[in-house]
Motif scaffolding. Sequence first.
Motif, PDB file in Angstrom:
ATOM      1  N   GLU A 118       4.561 -39.427  13.948  1.00 37.59           N
ATOM      2  CA  GLU A 118       4.220 -40.850  13.984  1.00 37.59           C
ATOM      3  C   GLU A 118       5.407 -41.646  14.503  1.00 37.59           C
ATOM      4  O   GLU A 118       6.563 -41.422  14.122  1.00 37.59           O
ATOM      5  N   LEU A 119       5.131 -42.580  15.399  1.00 38.63           N
ATOM      6  CA  LEU A 119       6.179 -43.405  15.987  1.00 38.63           C
ATOM      7  C   LEU A 119       6.336 -44.692  15.185  1.00 38.63           C
ATOM      8  O   LEU A 119       5.425 -45.524  15.146  1.00 38.63           O
ATOM      9  N   PRO A 120       7.470 -44.868  14.521  1.00 39.98           N
ATOM     10  CA  PRO A 120       7.669 -46.093  13.713  1.00 39.98           C
ATOM     11  C   PRO A 120       7.672 -47.354  14.582  1.00 39.98           C
ATOM     12  O   PRO A 120       8.097 -47.333  15.740  1.00 39.98           O
ATOM     13  N   ASP A 121       7.215 -48.441  14.021  1.00 39.88           N
ATOM     14  CA  ASP A 121       7.185 -49.720  14.735  1.00 39.88           C
ATOM     15  C   ASP A 121       8.591 -50.096  15.210  1.00 39.88           C
ATOM     16  O   ASP A 121       9.559 -50.054  14.428  1.00 39.88           O
ATOM     17  N   GLY A 122       8.701 -50.458  16.463  1.00 37.42           N
ATOM     18  CA  GLY A 122       9.963 -50.942  17.014  1.00 37.42           C
ATOM     19  C   GLY A 122      10.935 -49.869  17.435  1.00 37.42           C
ATOM     20  O   GLY A 122      11.939 -50.158  18.106  1.00 37.42           O
ATOM     21  N   ALA A 123      10.698 -48.599  17.042  1.00 39.57           N
ATOM     22  CA  ALA A 123      11.665 -47.536  17.324  1.00 39.57           C
ATOM     23  C   ALA A 123      11.787 -47.274  18.824  1.00 39.57           C
ATOM     24  O   ALA A 123      12.889 -47.038  19.338  1.00 39.57           O
ATOM     25  N   TYR A 124      10.671 -47.291  19.512  1.00 41.60           N
ATOM     26  CA  TYR A 124      10.689 -47.002  20.955  1.00 41.60           C
ATOM     27  C   TYR A 124      11.522 -48.052  21.685  1.00 41.60           C
ATOM     28  O   TYR A 124      12.411 -47.729  22.483  1.00 41.60           O
ATOM     29  N   GLU A 125      11.244 -49.305  21.411  1.00 46.20           N
ATOM     30  CA  GLU A 125      11.956 -50.392  22.073  1.00 46.20           C
ATOM     31  C   GLU A 125      13.452 -50.359  21.770  1.00 46.20           C
ATOM     32  O   GLU A 125      14.289 -50.622  22.652  1.00 46.20           O
ATOM     33  N   GLN A 126      13.797 -49.984  20.524  1.00 46.71           N
ATOM     34  CA  GLN A 126      15.197 -49.924  20.133  1.00 46.71           C
ATOM     35  C   GLN A 126      15.940 -48.828  20.887  1.00 46.71           C
ATOM     36  O   GLN A 126      17.083 -49.014  21.323  1.00 46.71           O
ATOM     37  N   VAL A 127      15.295 -47.668  21.052  1.00 50.97           N
ATOM     38  CA  VAL A 127      15.921 -46.561  21.780  1.00 50.97           C
ATOM     39  C   VAL A 127      16.172 -46.949  23.237  1.00 50.97           C
ATOM     40  O   VAL A 127      17.254 -46.688  23.781  1.00 50.97           O
ATOM     41  N   ILE A 128      15.194 -47.557  23.869  1.00 54.67           N
ATOM     42  CA  ILE A 128      15.364 -47.971  25.264  1.00 54.67           C
ATOM     43  C   ILE A 128      16.489 -48.997  25.386  1.00 54.67           C
ATOM     44  O   ILE A 128      17.338 -48.915  26.286  1.00 54.67           O
ATOM     45  N   SER A 155      13.655 -37.852  12.929  1.00 55.38           N
ATOM     46  CA  SER A 155      13.891 -39.252  12.609  1.00 55.38           C
ATOM     47  C   SER A 155      13.066 -40.129  13.555  1.00 55.38           C
ATOM     48  O   SER A 155      12.543 -39.663  14.574  1.00 55.38           O
ATOM     49  N   GLY A 156      12.972 -41.411  13.219  1.00 56.84           N
ATOM     50  CA  GLY A 156      12.243 -42.330  14.077  1.00 56.84           C
ATOM     51  C   GLY A 156      12.826 -42.405  15.473  1.00 56.84           C
ATOM     52  O   GLY A 156      12.093 -42.476  16.465  1.00 56.84           O
ATOM     53  N   ARG A 163       9.344 -39.213  22.912  1.00 54.39           N
ATOM     54  CA  ARG A 163       8.151 -39.823  23.480  1.00 54.39           C
ATOM     55  C   ARG A 163       8.494 -40.473  24.833  1.00 54.39           C
ATOM     56  O   ARG A 163       7.744 -40.368  25.803  1.00 54.39           O
ATOM     57  N   ALA A 164       9.634 -41.134  24.882  1.00 48.87           N
ATOM     58  CA  ALA A 164      10.067 -41.772  26.120  1.00 48.87           C
ATOM     59  C   ALA A 164      10.331 -40.745  27.219  1.00 48.87           C
ATOM     60  O   ALA A 164      10.076 -40.997  28.399  1.00 48.87           O
ATOM     61  N   LEU A 165      10.834 -39.578  26.814  1.00 44.50           N
ATOM     62  CA  LEU A 165      11.048 -38.505  27.784  1.00 44.50           C
ATOM     63  C   LEU A 165       9.715 -38.022  28.355  1.00 44.50           C
ATOM     64  O   LEU A 165       9.576 -37.823  29.566  1.00 44.50           O
ATOM     65  N   MET A 166       8.721 -37.859  27.493  1.00 44.20           N
ATOM     66  CA  MET A 166       7.414 -37.392  27.951  1.00 44.20           C
ATOM     67  C   MET A 166       6.728 -38.435  28.823  1.00 44.20           C
ATOM     68  O   MET A 166       5.998 -38.101  29.760  1.00 44.20           O
ATOM     69  N   TYR A 167       6.963 -39.699  28.537  1.00 45.42           N
ATOM     70  CA  TYR A 167       6.392 -40.781  29.333  1.00 45.42           C
ATOM     71  C   TYR A 167       7.096 -40.932  30.684  1.00 45.42           C
ATOM     72  O   TYR A 167       6.570 -41.562  31.592  1.00 45.42           O
ATOM     73  N   GLY A 168       8.326 -40.396  30.785  1.00 48.30           N
ATOM     74  CA  GLY A 168       9.074 -40.505  32.028  1.00 48.30           C
ATOM     75  C   GLY A 168      10.001 -41.696  32.091  1.00 48.30           C
ATOM     76  O   GLY A 168      10.586 -41.981  33.137  1.00 48.30           O
TER      77      GLY A 168
END
Length: 390
Positions: A118-128, A155-156, A163-168
């Motif tokens: 599960e992808l925690p809220d805001g985690a994707y944006e924070q990593v980028i 971890s989140g 996920r970002a790697l798989m998305y490209g």
Amino acid sequence: MTTLRPTTALSADEARRIALRAQGFLGALDRRAGVRGILRHLGAVQLDTISVLARSHELIPYARLGAVGRRTVEKAYWTDTHAFEYWSHAACILPVEEWPHFAFRRRAYRSRPHWNHELPDGAYEQVIKQLRAEGPLTATELGGAKRTSEWWDWSGSKVAVERALMYGEVVCVERRGWKRVYDLAERAIPSALLHDELDDTECLRRLVRLAGQSLGIGTRADIADYHRLKGEQVEAVIADSGLVPVTVEGWGKPAWADPAALETPPRGRHRTTLLSPFDSLIWERARTERIFGFTHRLEAYVPKQKRVHGYFAMPVLAGGRLVGRVDPAREGRTLVARQVTLDGPKAVPAVAQALVEAASWVDCTDVRVERVDAPDLREPLAKELARLVG
């Protein structure tokens, strides 16, 4: 130009030799191209966590080029944005020029409805945001790879960056102590290649053609397996891929070949070497059995008491045949063959040669054999090893 035959009917031996040449084990390689040339030639080099003699992505060029330096291997993959990691046959190192042709897979991941983590809220944006400001970074530097010691309990930030790697949007730009080092694709991929403009059909047609070239010859299932495409995806494009239909004696299924592989008979020197179980020559069991009459199974994940050939048994290639297996280990500067399986007395010199060469490559000065499946071959193997080492 000489052709193998005036028809598209091939013997099993011709098909085997075509496969060996296509995979870089028969004939003269362009050694000037080095590790990068091997990567382009194969189209994909599989990664794996297991390290006995070396990791699998190091063993792949070694098996074809001989004792190429391990640091040289790593530099060849990761310097000057030459390669990228992505999901192909499995997790693989891929030539960077093939980035556009994996657009179909990136799109599929972006539209995927369900994930194991599960992808925690805001985690994707924070990593980028963090990669843009501070990258390249490992998952640990991004906030931690795991929540607990369990390997699957990410971890989140780890979930987000994978996920970002798989998305490209993110790329692994190197391995540091086996940890992925991530950076934004916009920095890591040459701008001319950084696009998803190719439609699925064009991507698939290209990957089917590349698989056929890397294999030399294969069934539809062989070709699909190379980059883990679906059978229906291959079926939809193979007629327009540039590969040509052939029949192979004893295969029982239609096959396709790289037309360039049919232009001249495969000749030249055979390589004698240990093979990683993840080598693309043998990574598909059904194909390995069909071409070599050799059944091989990685037993690293088999309970110890049920193993037949050993934890990381490496097939031995010699004279274009698979002639045995070695389950290696290292103790200081001694290469230990915990178990050796030989396909008869004629295999002894080849297995000994492969062991001694591998020992030298990993800076071992001695070879010790613990067990030989055929007791009567133990002494001949020991004598041959003593002759080569001495």
